[in-house]
Design a protein around this motif. Sequence first.
Motif, PDB file in Angstrom:
ATOM      1  N   SER A 256      29.094  -5.229  40.568  1.00  0.00           N
ATOM      2  CA  SER A 256      29.654  -4.039  39.921  1.00  0.00           C
ATOM      3  C   SER A 256      29.949  -4.363  38.469  1.00  0.00           C
ATOM      4  O   SER A 256      30.686  -5.312  38.184  1.00  0.00           O
ATOM      5  N   TYR A 257      29.388  -3.573  37.546  1.00  0.00           N
ATOM      6  CA  TYR A 257      29.728  -3.745  36.139  1.00  0.00           C
ATOM      7  C   TYR A 257      31.198  -3.424  35.891  1.00  0.00           C
ATOM      8  O   TYR A 257      31.863  -4.075  35.084  1.00  0.00           O
ATOM      9  N   GLN A 258      31.686  -2.403  36.585  1.00  0.00           N
ATOM     10  CA  GLN A 258      33.068  -1.954  36.373  1.00  0.00           C
ATOM     11  C   GLN A 258      34.053  -3.062  36.745  1.00  0.00           C
ATOM     12  O   GLN A 258      34.955  -3.402  35.973  1.00  0.00           O
ATOM     13  N   THR A 259      33.902  -3.645  37.935  1.00  0.00           N
ATOM     14  CA  THR A 259      34.818  -4.695  38.394  1.00  0.00           C
ATOM     15  C   THR A 259      34.658  -5.963  37.567  1.00  0.00           C
ATOM     16  O   THR A 259      35.631  -6.636  37.229  1.00  0.00           O
ATOM     17  N   ALA A 260      33.417  -6.281  37.218  1.00  0.00           N
ATOM     18  CA  ALA A 260      33.173  -7.462  36.386  1.00  0.00           C
ATOM     19  C   ALA A 260      33.822  -7.296  35.018  1.00  0.00           C
ATOM     20  O   ALA A 260      34.383  -8.243  34.456  1.00  0.00           O
ATOM     21  N   ALA A 261      33.752  -6.082  34.477  1.00  0.00           N
ATOM     22  CA  ALA A 261      34.348  -5.827  33.170  1.00  0.00           C
ATOM     23  C   ALA A 261      35.855  -6.056  33.206  1.00  0.00           C
ATOM     24  O   ALA A 261      36.444  -6.578  32.253  1.00  0.00           O
ATOM     25  N   GLN A 262      36.495  -5.679  34.314  1.00  0.00           N
ATOM     26  CA  GLN A 262      37.940  -5.889  34.443  1.00  0.00           C
ATOM     27  C   GLN A 262      38.274  -7.375  34.437  1.00  0.00           C
ATOM     28  O   GLN A 262      39.242  -7.808  33.810  1.00  0.00           O
ATOM     29  N   GLU A 263      37.470  -8.181  35.142  1.00  0.00           N
ATOM     30  CA  GLU A 263      37.724  -9.621  35.168  1.00  0.00           C
ATOM     31  C   GLU A 263      37.473 -10.267  33.811  1.00  0.00           C
ATOM     32  O   GLU A 263      38.213 -11.157  33.387  1.00  0.00           O
ATOM     33  N   LEU A 264      36.456  -9.789  33.115  1.00  0.00           N
ATOM     34  CA  LEU A 264      36.101 -10.373  31.814  1.00  0.00           C
ATOM     35  C   LEU A 264      36.885  -9.759  30.657  1.00  0.00           C
ATOM     36  O   LEU A 264      36.791 -10.238  29.523  1.00  0.00           O
ATOM     37  N   ASN A 265      37.633  -8.698  30.977  1.00  0.00           N
ATOM     38  CA  ASN A 265      38.448  -8.024  29.956  1.00  0.00           C
ATOM     39  C   ASN A 265      37.588  -7.442  28.828  1.00  0.00           C
ATOM     40  O   ASN A 265      37.920  -7.557  27.643  1.00  0.00           O
ATOM     41  N   VAL A 266      36.468  -6.837  29.216  1.00  0.00           N
ATOM     42  CA  VAL A 266      35.603  -6.133  28.274  1.00  0.00           C
ATOM     43  C   VAL A 266      35.226  -4.791  28.893  1.00  0.00           C
ATOM     44  O   VAL A 266      35.657  -4.452  29.998  1.00  0.00           O
TER      45      VAL A 266
END
Length: 304
Positions: free
Chosen positions: A21-31
């Motif tokens: 998931s781009y959405q969940t990955a973005a939350q972890e990477l803070n982007v």
Amino acid sequence: MRAPHNLNALRAFEVVSRHLSYQTAAQELNVTPAAVGHLIRGLEDTLGVDLFHRATSGTTRLVLTDAGRASLPALQAGFDLLSEAVEQLKASKSRTVFNVTVPAAFADKWLLRRIERFQRKHLYYDIRIDTSNRLLDFAADRIDAGIRYGAGVWPDLMATFLLRDEFFPVCSPALLKGKHALKTPADLANHLLIHDVSMETTGQFPTWRSWLHKAGVRKAVDSTRGIHIDDSAAAIQTAISGNGVTLGRTTLVENDLLEGRLARPFKEAQSCELAYYLVHTKSSRNAPAVVAFKEWLIEEAASA
């Protein structure tokens, strides 16, 4: 691509692969999700390989390609090594003191023979071990973690099971020979009984009386006589010296048995519900030092 951007893209690929998931990955990477998508597309263009494709079955989701799936284990291992290297670089500048409270006998007979392996694995921790046998206040005494022997329940502490013992008589090998050689449990009548009374107020803790009862020796041996010692390691040392027979427990006598300082004259053993546990406060459960020590202890206990 420049190396920093390439590393960011690889990290984005690893995180997206875990979450799909781009959405969940973005939350972890803070982007933003758009930034994650840009990194993934850039990496695919540079490598000339598709890492994901979309599968549609009611909803659209990311699916790893065969190439992406095959490269993932090595990539994750590489990030683990990179993280370890960064920690070691930090350690070269500053070290973390890690305070542990441990029962004296357990430290003497089990932990201290192994602790060097923890230190080799975690160079940036300076471990300080308290063996006072007092139940310390973790906050007031600034304790990070502890090892305790009991039923596994202590107020305000989280407990993780480590080891459980069996109890059985042990003595110097010299007592297996001579006029009063120990051949059957009834022969204990001719020898001094060494009592470990370090936990005499705990009803579940095995005693000579309970072991003799289990072994079927109720009248031939007086279970109350002998020397009473309020220290498990001292009771074992007295037995090693040839001055009597004590009830040993697996964890504390295993090395002395292996190296021939102690002998086990009888096969009869008594189980015990008490066990060794790693304990720490709820607030410190995710502290890096506590997590590292817990993982190491669980591994050592399993191998033991």
